[in-house]
Design a protein around this motif. Structure first.
Motif, short mmCIF file in Angstrom:
data_model
loop_
_atom_site.label_atom_id
_atom_site.label_comp_id
_atom_site.label_asym_id
_atom_site.label_seq_id
_atom_site.Cartn_x
_atom_site.Cartn_y
_atom_site.Cartn_z
N ILE A 37 67.52 53.34 53.21
CA ILE A 37 66.66 52.42 52.47
C ILE A 37 66.25 53.01 51.13
O ILE A 37 65.76 54.14 51.06
CB ILE A 37 65.40 52.06 53.29
N ILE A 38 66.46 52.23 50.07
CA ILE A 38 65.99 52.56 48.73
C ILE A 38 65.01 51.46 48.33
O ILE A 38 65.37 50.27 48.35
CB ILE A 38 67.15 52.63 47.72
N ALA A 39 63.80 51.82 48.00
CA ALA A 39 62.76 50.83 47.69
C ALA A 39 62.98 50.25 46.30
O ALA A 39 62.79 50.93 45.29
CB ALA A 39 61.38 51.46 47.80
N HIS A 40 63.36 48.99 46.25
CA HIS A 40 63.73 48.30 45.02
C HIS A 40 62.49 47.98 44.19
O HIS A 40 61.64 47.18 44.61
CB HIS A 40 64.46 47.01 45.40
N ALA A 88 54.84 55.87 51.60
CA ALA A 88 54.07 55.79 52.84
C ALA A 88 54.89 55.15 53.96
O ALA A 88 54.69 55.45 55.14
CB ALA A 88 52.79 54.99 52.61
N ALA A 89 55.83 54.27 53.58
CA ALA A 89 56.70 53.62 54.56
C ALA A 89 57.84 54.51 54.99
O ALA A 89 58.63 54.11 55.86
CB ALA A 89 57.24 52.31 53.99
N ILE A 92 70.82 50.84 51.01
CA ILE A 92 70.45 49.44 50.89
C ILE A 92 69.20 49.38 50.02
O ILE A 92 68.19 50.02 50.34
CB ILE A 92 70.15 48.81 52.26
N MET A 93 69.26 48.61 48.95
CA MET A 93 68.06 48.39 48.14
C MET A 93 67.33 47.17 48.65
O MET A 93 67.93 46.11 48.84
CB MET A 93 68.44 48.22 46.68
N THR A 94 66.02 47.31 48.85
CA THR A 94 65.23 46.23 49.40
C THR A 94 63.82 46.26 48.85
O THR A 94 63.31 47.33 48.48
CB THR A 94 65.19 46.32 50.94
N ASP A 95 63.22 45.07 48.79
CA ASP A 95 61.82 44.98 48.38
C ASP A 95 60.87 45.35 49.51
O ASP A 95 59.67 45.49 49.29
CB ASP A 95 61.51 43.55 47.93
N TRP A 96 61.41 45.46 50.73
CA TRP A 96 60.62 45.75 51.93
C TRP A 96 61.06 47.11 52.49
O TRP A 96 62.03 47.20 53.24
CB TRP A 96 60.83 44.68 53.01
N PRO A 97 60.37 48.20 52.17
CA PRO A 97 60.79 49.53 52.63
C PRO A 97 60.84 49.69 54.14
O PRO A 97 61.56 50.56 54.64
CB PRO A 97 59.74 50.46 52.01
#
Length: 239
Positions: free
Chosen positions: A7-10, A30-31, A228-233
């Motif tokens: 996960i990559i936080a977008h 924090a996530a 995966i880039m996502t707005d939801w970490p």
């Protein structure tokens, strides 16, 4: 690896915090995210801020082109809540602010240069001059602009580079060799499992954006995507 995963936080945790802000980066950390993705662009006075759009009005209480503003004007702005669109007490960070956050926390940074067409090289130069020569955290510089990436490669041949694209390159080896790429960041709608296999064969890491559905994320990870880039970490927590 040039792409952290899964996960990559977008723009940070941009679903719940103002995008591209320190609070969004803090929420992502924090996530449990090991990397954040952010956008950097140069102002009229040469300062570099963290912002995606080329205009100010969607994410702040400002108006007009980012490239025409100076840092003093940007410092007076407030950012908007992603859900309510109400103004928050948080301002727009500079790239130096974001670099300091990553240095203090050790979280990796995917830095996308949002170059303004026509001055791509100038924008890339401004961003590159802001970067530490030996960052004490993982750093990958990306852009949709080949000119911007070529400028970074010339100024900082040590820097890991990623090409941002909608559609994966037909010849990944040629793309890699042209710019000395470490990674390709692709749009989910245009990317197949076969594309991921071909880019891996060229020894390129692959991240796919922007995915906010856990089942879609898992499908790409199963196909071999490195990130995966996502707005939801916390996207995969329920999986």
């Amino acid at each position: 690896m040039a792409v952290a995963g899964p996960i990559i936080a977008h723009r940070g945790a941009s679903a719940v915090k103002p995008e591209n802000t320190i609070s969004a980066f803090e929420e992502a950390r924090a996530a449990g995210c090991g990397w954040i993705e952010l956008d950097a662009q140069a102002l009229d006075d040469g300062a570099v801020i963290v912002m995606h759009d080329h205009t100010l009005q969607r994410t702040t209480d400002g108006t007009g082109p980012v490239a025409m503003a100076d840092l003093a004007a940007i410092r007076s702005l407030r950012t908007r809540d992603p859900k309510t669109k109400a103004l928050t007490d948080e301002g727009v960070p500079t790239l130096e602010d974001a670099l300091a956050f990553c240095s203090e926390t050790g979280i990796g940074m995917v830095l996308e240069i949002k170059a303004t067409w026509g001055v791509d090289a100038d924008d890339a130069r401004a961003v590159t001059e802001t970067l530490p020569t030996m960052p004490d955290f993982p750093l990958l510089v990306t852009s949709f602009s080949v000119t911007a990436l070529a400028t970074v490669a010339e100024l900082r041949p040590d820097m890991a580079l990623g090409l941002a694209v909608l559609r994966p390159p037909r010849d990944p080896v040629a793309a890699k060799n042209a710019l000395g790429l470490s990674a390709v960041h692709c749009n989910a709608e245009w990317t197949s499992a076969e594309d991921i296999t071909a880019m891996h064969a060229a020894e390129l890491d692959v991240a796919v954006a922007t995915i906010n559905d856990a089942s879609v994320a898992q499908r790409f990870l199963s196909a071999g995507a490195d990130g995966i880039m996502t707005d939801w970490p916390n996207l995969l927590e329920s999986e």
